[in-house]
Motif scaffolding. Structure first.
Motif, short mmCIF file in Angstrom:
data_model
loop_
_atom_site.label_atom_id
_atom_site.label_comp_id
_atom_site.label_asym_id
_atom_site.label_seq_id
_atom_site.Cartn_x
_atom_site.Cartn_y
_atom_site.Cartn_z
N THR A 124 3.05 -14.24 -9.36
CA THR A 124 3.41 -12.87 -9.74
C THR A 124 2.23 -11.93 -9.46
OG1 THR A 124 2.64 -13.25 -11.99
CG2 THR A 124 4.97 -13.66 -11.57
N GLU A 125 2.52 -10.64 -9.54
CA GLU A 125 1.50 -9.58 -9.45
C GLU A 125 0.58 -9.76 -8.25
OE1 GLU A 125 1.22 -6.87 -11.43
OE2 GLU A 125 3.08 -7.47 -12.44
N GLN A 126 1.17 -9.97 -7.08
CA GLN A 126 0.37 -10.12 -5.88
C GLN A 126 -0.17 -8.77 -5.41
OE1 GLN A 126 -0.58 -13.12 -4.54
NE2 GLN A 126 0.31 -13.64 -6.52
N PRO A 127 -1.47 -8.64 -5.22
CA PRO A 127 -2.04 -7.35 -4.79
C PRO A 127 -1.53 -6.97 -3.39
CG PRO A 127 -3.69 -9.10 -4.71
CD PRO A 127 -2.50 -9.68 -5.39
N THR A 128 -0.92 -5.80 -3.31
CA THR A 128 -0.27 -5.37 -2.07
C THR A 128 -0.67 -3.93 -1.76
OG1 THR A 128 1.62 -6.78 -2.63
CG2 THR A 128 1.97 -5.11 -0.94
N VAL A 129 -0.90 -3.67 -0.49
CA VAL A 129 -1.25 -2.32 -0.06
C VAL A 129 0.02 -1.62 0.45
CG1 VAL A 129 -1.96 -3.22 2.20
CG2 VAL A 129 -2.70 -0.95 1.48
N LEU A 130 0.18 -0.37 0.04
CA LEU A 130 1.36 0.42 0.44
C LEU A 130 0.95 1.47 1.47
CD1 LEU A 130 4.36 1.22 0.02
CD2 LEU A 130 3.56 2.78 -1.78
N VAL A 131 1.66 1.47 2.59
CA VAL A 131 1.44 2.49 3.63
C VAL A 131 2.66 3.40 3.63
CG1 VAL A 131 1.00 2.95 6.06
CG2 VAL A 131 0.08 0.88 5.00
N ASP A 132 2.52 4.58 3.04
CA ASP A 132 3.63 5.53 2.94
C ASP A 132 3.47 6.60 4.01
OD1 ASP A 132 5.65 7.21 2.28
OD2 ASP A 132 5.00 7.56 0.21
N LEU A 133 4.23 6.43 5.10
CA LEU A 133 4.13 7.38 6.21
C LEU A 133 5.08 8.56 6.04
CD1 LEU A 133 3.96 4.82 9.19
CD2 LEU A 133 2.07 5.95 7.99
N ASP A 134 5.90 8.53 5.00
CA ASP A 134 6.88 9.59 4.79
C ASP A 134 6.38 10.63 3.79
OD1 ASP A 134 9.54 10.63 5.40
OD2 ASP A 134 10.05 10.11 3.33
N GLN A 135 5.72 10.18 2.75
CA GLN A 135 5.17 11.06 1.70
C GLN A 135 6.24 11.99 1.11
OE1 GLN A 135 2.17 10.91 0.31
NE2 GLN A 135 1.58 9.21 1.65
N SER A 136 7.42 11.47 0.92
CA SER A 136 8.49 12.23 0.27
C SER A 136 8.64 11.75 -1.18
CB SER A 136 9.80 12.04 1.03
OG SER A 136 10.21 10.68 0.96
N ASN A 137 9.42 12.50 -1.95
CA ASN A 137 9.62 12.06 -3.33
C ASN A 137 10.37 10.73 -3.38
OD1 ASN A 137 12.00 13.17 -2.33
ND2 ASN A 137 12.70 13.83 -4.35
N LEU A 138 11.23 10.47 -2.39
CA LEU A 138 11.98 9.22 -2.36
C LEU A 138 11.08 8.03 -2.00
CD1 LEU A 138 14.91 8.71 -3.03
CD2 LEU A 138 15.45 8.75 -0.59
N SER A 139 10.17 8.25 -1.06
CA SER A 139 9.25 7.17 -0.68
C SER A 139 8.29 6.85 -1.83
CB SER A 139 8.48 7.52 0.59
OG SER A 139 7.63 8.64 0.36
N ARG A 140 7.87 7.91 -2.55
CA ARG A 140 6.99 7.67 -3.70
C ARG A 140 7.73 6.90 -4.80
NH1 ARG A 140 4.92 12.74 -2.03
NH2 ARG A 140 6.42 13.90 -3.29
N ARG A 141 9.02 7.20 -4.95
CA ARG A 141 9.81 6.46 -5.94
C ARG A 141 9.92 5.00 -5.53
NH1 ARG A 141 15.70 8.52 -7.53
NH2 ARG A 141 14.43 10.35 -8.06
N LEU A 142 10.11 4.74 -4.24
CA LEU A 142 10.15 3.34 -3.78
C LEU A 142 8.82 2.63 -4.07
CD1 LEU A 142 11.42 0.97 -2.33
CD2 LEU A 142 10.73 1.98 -0.14
N GLY A 143 7.71 3.38 -3.91
CA GLY A 143 6.40 2.80 -4.23
C GLY A 143 6.31 2.42 -5.70
N ARG A 144 6.86 3.27 -6.57
CA ARG A 144 6.83 2.94 -8.00
C ARG A 144 7.71 1.73 -8.29
NH1 ARG A 144 7.01 8.63 -8.31
NH2 ARG A 144 9.26 8.63 -8.74
N TYR A 145 8.84 1.66 -7.63
CA TYR A 145 9.73 0.50 -7.83
C TYR A 145 9.05 -0.79 -7.37
CZ TYR A 145 13.77 3.46 -8.92
OH TYR A 145 14.64 4.32 -9.50
N LEU A 146 8.35 -0.72 -6.25
CA LEU A 146 7.63 -1.90 -5.77
C LEU A 146 6.61 -2.36 -6.80
CD1 LEU A 146 7.02 -0.81 -2.07
CD2 LEU A 146 8.34 -2.80 -2.76
N ASP A 147 5.88 -1.40 -7.34
CA ASP A 147 4.84 -1.73 -8.32
C ASP A 147 5.44 -2.24 -9.64
OD1 ASP A 147 2.14 -1.95 -8.96
OD2 ASP A 147 2.13 -0.02 -9.99
N ALA A 148 6.69 -1.89 -9.90
CA ALA A 148 7.34 -2.30 -11.15
C ALA A 148 7.91 -3.71 -11.09
CB ALA A 148 8.45 -1.32 -11.51
#
Length: 383
Positions: free
Chosen positions: A45-69
């Motif tokens: 569990t809790e594997q350290p992962t780097v996120l590359v967000d090339l969209d920088q939209s509110n939807l992509s940021r929400r996906l980033g939060r979901y990934l972290d959750a």
């Protein structure tokens, strides 16, 4: 020499042999800690992962939060380019990378399917599968949200939209190994193998040390020596079996579905058959250092043919059938059925009867082989 005196001589010979004490007592105590240690965390569990967000939209940021959750992923870095993410992985600061493409939000709202890329080091299979599983969960969650929003915007009813998005609810319940971890999966069978291997080494060292010398083992008949040796090792390993299958299973929270009477009933023929098997093989050793070398080499093939680390279907049938001549193999299957899967005693009965049959066959063979060894005069006497 009566039997009780012979039994005391056997116990004294075992306890006074430093190589046996080190292998049996030291080895088993060390193995009980060493082998389960890598699996104590059970699941990855809790594997350290780097996120590359090339969209920088509110939807992509929400996906980033979901990934972290998700339980599998921990977003510990946010990179602006793939090269930066690769550098973080190369320096072992992150185990994987999730790339959200440019125009991610726009494509979703246009009912297109943007591709979210996932990469991780597949040499670590558990790490890779954990990151992939976490990413799939997060993507499914946000896909349902977007799909529901689009259907509602088109005038759909909330109930109908819910059914359209998720028509089937899946309930996944593990039947065995409730923690879904490697500890509960590997340790029960591995402990049987460890006890079996050290028992064979102990009988091998004791035999190899005695055959070329004069001693009490030449003053008794072969069957008396075999019986006393089976009882001596059986007493010692009964204690270790209680320690391994009792205290260690409790300590490591391994499932214990069989009663103590059932376990003792299973362990008894297994220890007797293994000791008789070890006495047979010990007659082939001339030097006391050979048994350890031999059993270390053959332990890996025995581990694979046992069927719990490698599918038996991928092993030649004749090899699987031949492996049942080794007492540890039926013991492992019986132990898993009885103690880990909660099977009825009647399911393990064929293995149990097979172990008693092995004890009889190997016991008779051991008497014959020990008798031959006793008939050969020790070198100093022969000289």
């Amino acid at each position: 020499m009566n039997f009780w005196r012979l039994l005391r001589c056997e116990l004294k010979a075992i306890l006074s042999e430093s190589a046996i004490v080190l292998t049996v007592f030291g080895g088993l105590l060390l193995y009980s800690v060493l082998y389960p240690l890598p699996y104590l965390n059970q699941t990855t569990t809790e594997q350290p992962t780097v996120l590359v967000d090339l969209d920088q939209s509110n939807l992509s940021r929400r996906l980033g939060r979901y990934l972290d959750a998700t339980p599998q992923i921990s977003i510990n870095h946010r990179a602006t380019s793939l090269n930066e993410a690769q550098a973080l992985i190369a320096s072992d600061q992150s185990r994987g990378v999730v790339v959200i493409p440019k125009n991610f939000k726009r494509d979703l709202l246009r009912a297109k399917s943007p591709t979210v890329a996932i990469a991780a080091n597949a040499n670590y299979m558990l790490v890779y599968s954990a990151i992939a599983e976490g990413a799939v969960k997060a993507n499914l969650a946000i896909s349902k949200e977007v799909k529901g929003a689009i259907l509602l915007a088109k005038g759909g009813q909330s109930t109908a939209v819910g059914i359209a998005i998720d028509p089937i609810e899946l309930s996944s319940v593990p039947i065995f190994n409730l923690n879904l971890g490697y500890l509960g999966y590997l340790v029960p069978a591995l402990f049987v193998l460890l006890l079996h291997q050290t028992l064979l080494i102990g009988t091998g060292i004791l035999g190899a040390s005695q055959w070329r010398q004069a001693g009490y083992w030449r003053e008794v008949s072969a069957w008396q020596l075999v019986l006393a040796r089976c009882c001596a090792f059986g007493l010692i390993y009964s204690g270790f079996s209680l320690y391994y299958f009792g205290w260690c299973f409790y300590l490591y929270d391994v499932s214990r579905l069989a009663g103590i009477a059932e376990l003792l009933l299973l362990v008894l023929p297994w220890l007797l058959a293994s000791t008789a098997f070890g006495i047979c093989l010990s007659s082939a050793f001339q030097r006391r250092d050979r048994p350890t070398q031999f059993y270390v080499i053959v332990s890996m093939p025995i581990l694979f043919v046992s069927g719990f680390v490698w599918p038996s279907a991928l092993i030649p049938d004749w090899l699987v059938t031949a492996s049942y001549a080794i007492p540890a193999i039926p013991a492992i299957h019986a132990m898993l059925q009885l103690n880990q899967m909660g099977g009825a005693w009647v399911d393990s009965l064929p293995y149990w009867l097979g172990l008693w049959l092995m004890f009889v066959i190997y016991g008779l063979a051991a008497c014959w082989l020990v008798g031959r060894r006793q008939s050969i005069a020790p070198p100093e006497t022969a000289a």
